[in-house]
Design an enzyme around this catalytic site. Sequence first.
Site, mmCIF file in Angstrom:
data_model
loop_
_atom_site.group_PDB
_atom_site.id
_atom_site.type_symbol
_atom_site.label_atom_id
_atom_site.label_comp_id
_atom_site.label_asym_id
_atom_site.label_seq_id
_atom_site.Cartn_x
_atom_site.Cartn_y
_atom_site.Cartn_z
ATOM 1 N N LYS A 10 -35.656 43.455 -13.407
ATOM 2 C CA LYS A 10 -36.343 42.197 -12.894
ATOM 3 C C LYS A 10 -36.325 42.728 -11.262
ATOM 4 C CE LYS A 10 -34.881 38.746 -16.093
ATOM 5 N NZ LYS A 10 -34.294 37.493 -16.181
ATOM 6 N N TYR A 50 -43.175 34.212 -19.990
ATOM 7 C CA TYR A 50 -41.852 33.065 -20.229
ATOM 8 C C TYR A 50 -42.332 31.726 -20.831
ATOM 9 C CZ TYR A 50 -38.011 35.411 -17.685
ATOM 10 O OH TYR A 50 -37.068 36.465 -17.505
ATOM 11 N N PHE A 58 -36.408 24.901 -14.739
ATOM 12 C CA PHE A 58 -36.312 25.787 -13.933
ATOM 13 C C PHE A 58 -37.590 26.777 -14.059
ATOM 14 C CE2 PHE A 58 -33.812 26.742 -17.789
ATOM 15 C CZ PHE A 58 -34.581 27.913 -18.294
ATOM 16 N N ARG A 86 -29.795 43.623 -25.988
ATOM 17 C CA ARG A 86 -29.261 42.162 -25.759
ATOM 18 C C ARG A 86 -27.863 42.385 -25.340
ATOM 19 N NH1 ARG A 86 -32.286 37.811 -24.263
ATOM 20 N NH2 ARG A 86 -30.785 36.288 -25.140
ATOM 21 N N THR A 92 -26.825 35.611 -20.657
ATOM 22 C CA THR A 92 -27.728 34.983 -19.629
ATOM 23 C C THR A 92 -26.960 34.772 -18.382
ATOM 24 O OG1 THR A 92 -28.998 33.940 -21.462
ATOM 25 C CG2 THR A 92 -29.577 33.368 -19.055
ATOM 26 N N ARG A 103 -25.262 42.609 -16.673
ATOM 27 C CA ARG A 103 -25.105 41.349 -15.922
ATOM 28 C C ARG A 103 -23.945 41.118 -15.608
ATOM 29 N NH1 ARG A 103 -29.306 38.213 -20.269
ATOM 30 N NH2 ARG A 103 -31.165 38.344 -19.169
#
Length: 140
Positions: A10, A50, A58, A86, A92, A103
């Site tokens: 991202k 998305y 959001f 994943r 998330t 993450r």
Amino acid sequence: MTERTFVMVKPDGVRRGLVGEVIKRIEQKGLKIVAMKMVRLSEETAKEHYAEHVNKPFFPSLVEFITSGPVVSMVVEGNSAIEVMRRLCGATNPIESPPGTIRGDFGLDIGENIVHASDSPHSAEKEISIHFSNEEIIDY
Ligand SMILES: Nc1nc2c(ncn2[C@@H]2O[C@H](COP(=O)(O)OP(=O)(O)OP(=O)(O)O)[C@@H](O)[C@H]2O)c(=O)[nH]1
Ligand SMILES: [Mg+2]
């Protein structure tokens, strides 16, 4: 079973110089990158990507963020590639994502969690077709 999944570094990951780190982890795991490009997503493509979140509060900030700078998009192939990617990404919310995950190791903010990976075979097929043409995916 050999699968293909869609992965994206991202805009925050690109800005922070984490493209190599993400690619390194994908390669170290034994997965194969069969397509890759840097692009700036259009608002239209971001909304399509998305679409499942269109009614979430959001959503506007999500679209604004994902179009805020270049991303590095990939198709990643390998045994159970969808689930494995994943797991490499983690939860998330980076605060809940354990160390050892991308993450968990690099994030603190749920809105800027460095990397995307498709969450199911259905999403993988849809997302690969949104971001890549067949000619861009290399069989090797
Ligand atoms: N601000 C905010 N952002 C959220 C929240 N839930 C999800 N997001 C953002 O929306 C993105 C998509 O949400 P999900 O598809 O549910 O999460 P994900 O599959 O782990 O993340 P993606 O790989 O980006 O699709 C997440 O990566 C977050 O950046 C939330 O409760 N608040
Ligand atoms: Mg998702």
